[in-house]
Design a protein around this motif. Sequence first.
Motif, PDB file in Angstrom:
ATOM      1  N   ALA A  24      49.113 -32.687  61.338  1.00 37.43           N
ATOM      2  CA  ALA A  24      50.381 -33.200  60.815  1.00 37.43           C
ATOM      3  C   ALA A  24      50.124 -33.700  59.399  1.00 37.43           C
ATOM      4  O   ALA A  24      49.130 -34.387  59.148  1.00 37.43           O
TER       5      ALA A  24
ATOM      6  N   VAL B 208      43.711 -31.235  70.754  1.00 36.12           N
ATOM      7  CA  VAL B 208      44.637 -30.756  71.777  1.00 36.12           C
ATOM      8  C   VAL B 208      44.039 -31.131  73.126  1.00 36.12           C
ATOM      9  O   VAL B 208      42.878 -30.804  73.401  1.00 36.12           O
TER      10      VAL B 208
ATOM     11  N   GLN C 142      42.692 -28.235  67.332  1.00 37.32           N
ATOM     12  CA  GLN C 142      43.260 -29.455  66.763  1.00 37.32           C
ATOM     13  C   GLN C 142      44.708 -29.229  66.351  1.00 37.32           C
ATOM     14  O   GLN C 142      45.068 -28.141  65.911  1.00 37.32           O
ATOM     15  N   ASN C 143      45.516 -30.259  66.476  1.00 38.13           N
ATOM     16  CA  ASN C 143      46.884 -30.247  65.953  1.00 38.13           C
ATOM     17  C   ASN C 143      46.872 -30.991  64.625  1.00 38.13           C
ATOM     18  O   ASN C 143      46.231 -32.033  64.503  1.00 38.13           O
TER      19      ASN C 143
ATOM     20  N   THR D  37      53.557 -29.331  60.157  1.00 38.06           N
ATOM     21  CA  THR D  37      52.799 -29.462  61.403  1.00 38.06           C
ATOM     22  C   THR D  37      52.263 -28.092  61.792  1.00 38.06           C
ATOM     23  O   THR D  37      52.884 -27.062  61.518  1.00 38.06           O
ATOM     24  N   SER D  38      51.110 -28.104  62.431  1.00 37.16           N
ATOM     25  CA  SER D  38      50.509 -26.868  62.936  1.00 37.16           C
ATOM     26  C   SER D  38      49.740 -27.209  64.206  1.00 37.16           C
ATOM     27  O   SER D  38      49.056 -28.227  64.268  1.00 37.16           O
ATOM     28  N   THR D  39      49.863 -26.368  65.201  1.00 34.87           N
ATOM     29  CA  THR D  39      49.200 -26.622  66.480  1.00 34.87           C
ATOM     30  C   THR D  39      48.068 -25.629  66.714  1.00 34.87           C
ATOM     31  O   THR D  39      48.078 -24.517  66.205  1.00 34.87           O
ATOM     32  N   ASN D  40      47.105 -26.082  67.484  1.00 31.71           N
ATOM     33  CA  ASN D  40      45.986 -25.252  67.946  1.00 31.71           C
ATOM     34  C   ASN D  40      45.177 -24.628  66.816  1.00 31.71           C
ATOM     35  O   ASN D  40      44.874 -23.435  66.844  1.00 31.71           O
TER      36      ASN D  40
END
Length: 181
Positions: free
Chosen positions: A71, A152, A68-69, A118-121
Motif C-alpha cells: 500500500a 499475505v 506481500q501486499n 495498492t497491489s496484492t501478492n
Amino acid sequence: MKRHLMAVLVCATTFGSSAVLAQNIGNPTQTLDLTGGSDFFGDTFAADNGGATFTDRFNFTVSGAQPQNLAAVVATNSLTGATGLGLTGLSLYDTTGSTVVTSGTSQNSGALDVWTLTSTNLAAGSYYLQVSGNVVSDESASFGGAVSLVPVPEPETYGMMLGGLGILAWLARRRRGGGRI
C-alpha cells in the motif's frame, strides 16, 4: 550559403526543441528500506522551476517466500491549485522487465493532490515506485509519501483462527446451558 543555412537550422532546432519540451528536474533513483515493513519517500524542488516536469523512482525489494501486499500514498499540498506541484501519476513497476504491475489512483487534485496505490501478492523480487508530475508555478514545492508491505496470511493462519473462534463459540454456548450433549 550552405554553412549559413546549416547554422540557422541547427540553432532553430536546438532552441525550438527546448521551448517545446519541458525540463525534467526529477532526482536520481532512491532506494527504500522496507525491512521493517514501511518507509517514507519524497522529493523537493527549488523555486524558479515553473513548467518543469519530474519523474522520480524509488526502488525496493520484496524478500522471503511469503507474498506481500503493498500500500502506498503520495501527496503534495500548496496554497492553491495554481501553485506548487501537480501530481500526474503513481505506478508500481517490476524491475526485471520494467513492466507496470499496477497504477495508482488520484484521490484528490488541486491545492491538495493525493494518489494511492495498492497491489496484492507481490512475489520476492525487485520493484520500484514511480511518481510523476509537473511544477505548476515558480514557487518551491515538495511531495511526500509512505509505502508499507504486509505479509499475505497463509491458509493455515485462517484455519487456526476459525478453529479458535469455533472453540470460543462452543465454550460460550456451554456456559449458557445450551451446549449439553
